[in-house]
Design a protein around this motif. Structure first.
Motif, mmCIF file in Angstrom:
data_model
loop_
_atom_site.group_PDB
_atom_site.id
_atom_site.type_symbol
_atom_site.label_atom_id
_atom_site.label_comp_id
_atom_site.label_asym_id
_atom_site.label_seq_id
_atom_site.Cartn_x
_atom_site.Cartn_y
_atom_site.Cartn_z
ATOM 1 N N PRO A 1 0.813 -1.226 0.000
ATOM 2 C CA PRO A 1 0.000 0.000 0.000
ATOM 3 C C PRO A 1 0.843 1.273 0.000
ATOM 4 O O PRO A 1 0.515 2.242 -0.682
ATOM 5 C CB PRO A 1 -0.807 -0.126 1.303
ATOM 6 N N LEU A 2 1.931 1.270 0.746
ATOM 7 C CA LEU A 2 2.817 2.434 0.772
ATOM 8 C C LEU A 2 3.456 2.660 -0.589
ATOM 9 O O LEU A 2 3.521 3.798 -1.078
ATOM 10 C CB LEU A 2 3.892 2.240 1.838
ATOM 11 N N ALA A 3 3.930 1.607 -1.225
ATOM 12 C CA ALA A 3 4.587 1.738 -2.522
ATOM 13 C C ALA A 3 3.632 2.295 -3.575
ATOM 14 O O ALA A 3 3.993 3.179 -4.366
ATOM 15 C CB ALA A 3 5.140 0.383 -2.957
ATOM 16 N N ILE A 4 2.405 1.781 -3.595
ATOM 17 C CA ILE A 4 1.415 2.268 -4.562
ATOM 18 C C ILE A 4 1.101 3.738 -4.302
ATOM 19 O O ILE A 4 0.970 4.541 -5.242
ATOM 20 C CB ILE A 4 0.137 1.409 -4.487
ATOM 21 N N ALA A 5 0.989 4.116 -3.036
ATOM 22 C CA ALA A 5 0.696 5.511 -2.686
ATOM 23 C C ALA A 5 1.821 6.434 -3.128
ATOM 24 O O ALA A 5 1.572 7.547 -3.627
ATOM 25 C CB ALA A 5 0.470 5.627 -1.183
ATOM 26 N N LEU A 6 3.070 6.029 -2.936
ATOM 27 C CA LEU A 6 4.204 6.854 -3.359
ATOM 28 C C LEU A 6 4.189 7.069 -4.867
ATOM 29 O O LEU A 6 4.433 8.187 -5.349
ATOM 30 C CB LEU A 6 5.514 6.198 -2.929
ATOM 31 N N LEU A 7 3.898 6.021 -5.618
ATOM 32 C CA LEU A 7 3.861 6.141 -7.076
ATOM 33 C C LEU A 7 2.713 7.023 -7.530
ATOM 34 O O LEU A 7 2.890 7.924 -8.363
ATOM 35 C CB LEU A 7 3.749 4.744 -7.698
ATOM 36 N N ALA A 8 1.512 6.787 -7.001
ATOM 37 C CA ALA A 8 0.340 7.561 -7.425
ATOM 38 C C ALA A 8 0.502 9.040 -7.087
ATOM 39 O O ALA A 8 0.207 9.916 -7.909
ATOM 40 C CB ALA A 8 -0.918 6.996 -6.763
ATOM 41 N N SER A 9 0.978 9.337 -5.878
ATOM 42 C CA SER A 9 1.107 10.743 -5.466
ATOM 43 C C SER A 9 2.144 11.472 -6.304
ATOM 44 O O SER A 9 1.957 12.652 -6.651
ATOM 45 C CB SER A 9 1.475 10.816 -3.982
ATOM 46 N N SER A 10 3.241 10.813 -6.658
ATOM 47 C CA SER A 10 4.270 11.488 -7.457
ATOM 48 C C SER A 10 3.805 11.715 -8.892
ATOM 49 O O SER A 10 4.131 12.749 -9.501
ATOM 50 C CB SER A 10 5.570 10.679 -7.432
ATOM 51 N N LEU A 11 3.037 10.788 -9.453
ATOM 52 C CA LEU A 11 2.515 10.986 -10.808
ATOM 53 C C LEU A 11 1.530 12.154 -10.854
ATOM 54 O O LEU A 11 1.568 12.982 -11.779
ATOM 55 C CB LEU A 11 1.837 9.703 -11.294
ATOM 56 N N ILE A 12 0.641 12.223 -9.860
ATOM 57 C CA ILE A 12 -0.309 13.343 -9.806
ATOM 58 C C ILE A 12 0.435 14.652 -9.575
ATOM 59 O O ILE A 12 0.082 15.697 -10.152
ATOM 60 C CB ILE A 12 -1.362 13.099 -8.713
ATOM 61 N N SER A 13 1.475 14.621 -8.758
ATOM 62 C CA SER A 13 2.277 15.830 -8.509
ATOM 63 C C SER A 13 2.899 16.340 -9.797
ATOM 64 O O SER A 13 2.942 17.550 -10.043
ATOM 65 C CB SER A 13 3.370 15.537 -7.479
#
Length: 397
Positions: A358-370
């Protein structure tokens, strides 16, 4: 400024080793619920950040700062005697809301004196000290627990707050130019608070910064369970957590040395793209090497290192349009970043399932949206370096 900002980090990270004892003391059965001791503090700080900048633009930086320090001290001592877990969470909310000025005012004070890439360099130098706190705070908390109960961690927080207050009283001048004082009235508030959201060159960096740090808050919330439980390194938790956080101090120092040469945009855009790539590898590692600390530790350390090139630079770029209303702008920007980060951190922590996925997916999703948000603010162009200027966003006076 670094010492003042560090008090917030100390109130978060010093608690991590004590979460097990707090849960045991209040008979908390759900292991994810104990994370709220950190999550509620972050969420309240985000709401509280809307307040101090407005008063600081009217009455000056020093009065608001010392009110925040007083609340920090009192709330820390009250947490020691909380009779129930719910009361403790309420006091943590009070502490976070009341001490939001310790997060907001340093950026406004620096903006009073400097702008552009020089401001980014100074913020990076402050972050060097600020980021050493997550390295040392868990060890401090663990040291207190070795000789006393978890309540005395709050006593230690109060002592640090008192020391910072004395230092600020002796060393910090008033930086608000009397000509830039603004009245506290509905018209001024209605104009200044949403101003960041109406300023295209700023909003993408504010929202993007909140999202990327949200992933890190998720790591902070779940770190004791993830490192101590999933990877079976409970005794080494302060060392592992501190070592990963130490990379932030290193990158903040490196950023302070290069940002004036290359520009805040070039440095931060490069770091964001690198963050996305590392997060992709995080997802792969969480799936294929799920039980390997040897994969997780270097990757999360690199993620945190890259944040050192994002935080101060994103903050400096977002503050650039706001000179006459730096306090209100700093408030709303800090509030947005903290609320986004806190909500994300709580959600990621509550979705903890015994793995790092869950942490890894969150890091990827948040950076792409950023990245998408930064492209919006920059009108589709990355790696630019605008000519240095001292421009203002005027509001009602």
């Amino acid at each position: 400024m670094a010492a003042l900002m560090s008090l917030n980090a100390l109130a978060i990270d010093a608690m991590l080793p004590a979460l097990d004892e707090i849960a045991s003391a209040f008979a908390i059965d759900d292991p994810n619920r104990r994370q709220l001791v950190v999550g509620v503090y972050l969420l309240a700080t985000g709401f509280g950040a809307l307040v101090p900048g407005l008063f600081a633009d009217r009455y000056g930086r020093r009065p608001v700062l010392f009110v925040s320090l007083g609340i920090y001290l009192v709330a820390s001592l009250l947490c020691m005697i909380a009779p129930t877990f719910e009361v403790l969470l309420g006091l943590r909310a009070m502490q976070g809301f009341g001490t939001a000025g310790l997060m907001v005012l340093p950026a406004a004070i620096i903006r009073d004196r400097f702008d552009g890439d020089r401001m980014a360099r100074l913020l990076s130098m402050i972050f060097i000290v600020f980021m050493l706190v997550p390295v040392l705070a868990p060890t401090m908390g663990q040291a207190v627990l070795s000789v006393a109960s978890w309540e005395w961690i709050f006593f230690a927080l109060g002592l640090f707050g008192l020391a910072a207050a004395v230092w600020a009283w002796l060393r910090m001048p008033e930086t608000l130019d009397p000509r830039n004082r603004q009245k506290i009235d509905p018209r001024t508030i209605a104009y200044n608070l949403p101003l960041t959201l109406r300023t295209r060159s700023s909003v993408g960096y504010v929202l993007g910064g909140g999202l990327t740090f949200g992933g890190v808050f998720g790591y902070i919330n779940s770190a004791p369970q993830l490192i101590g439980g999933h990877f079976g390194a409970e005794e080494q938790f302060p060392l592992i957590f501190g070592a990963s956080a130490a990379t932030l101090a290193f990158s903040s120092f490196a950023n302070s040395r290069i940002v004036e040469r290359f520009g805040a945009r070039r440095v931060s855009h490069t770091a964001l793209i690198a963050f996305i790539f590392v997060s992709l590898v995080q997802v792969y590692a969480a799936e294929i090497h799920a039980d390997s600390l040897a994969w997780f530790f270097p990757l999360i350390s690199i993620n945190l290192c890259l944040l050192g090139f994002l935080g101060s630079n994103f903050g400096s770029i977002a503050m650039q349009p706001f000179f006459n209303s730096a306090g209100a702008a700093s408030s709303v920007q800090a509030s947005i970043r903290m609320l986004l980060g806190a909500v994300m951190g709580i959600v990621i922590g509550q979705f903890y399932d015994g793995t790092a996925l869950p942490l890894a997916i969150a890091l990827l999703a948040s950076s792409l949206i950023s990245l998408a948000l930064v492209l919006f603010s920059e009108r589709g162009k990355l790696f630019t370096r605008p000519r240095q200027s001292r421009y203002f966003t005027e509001g009602p006076r």
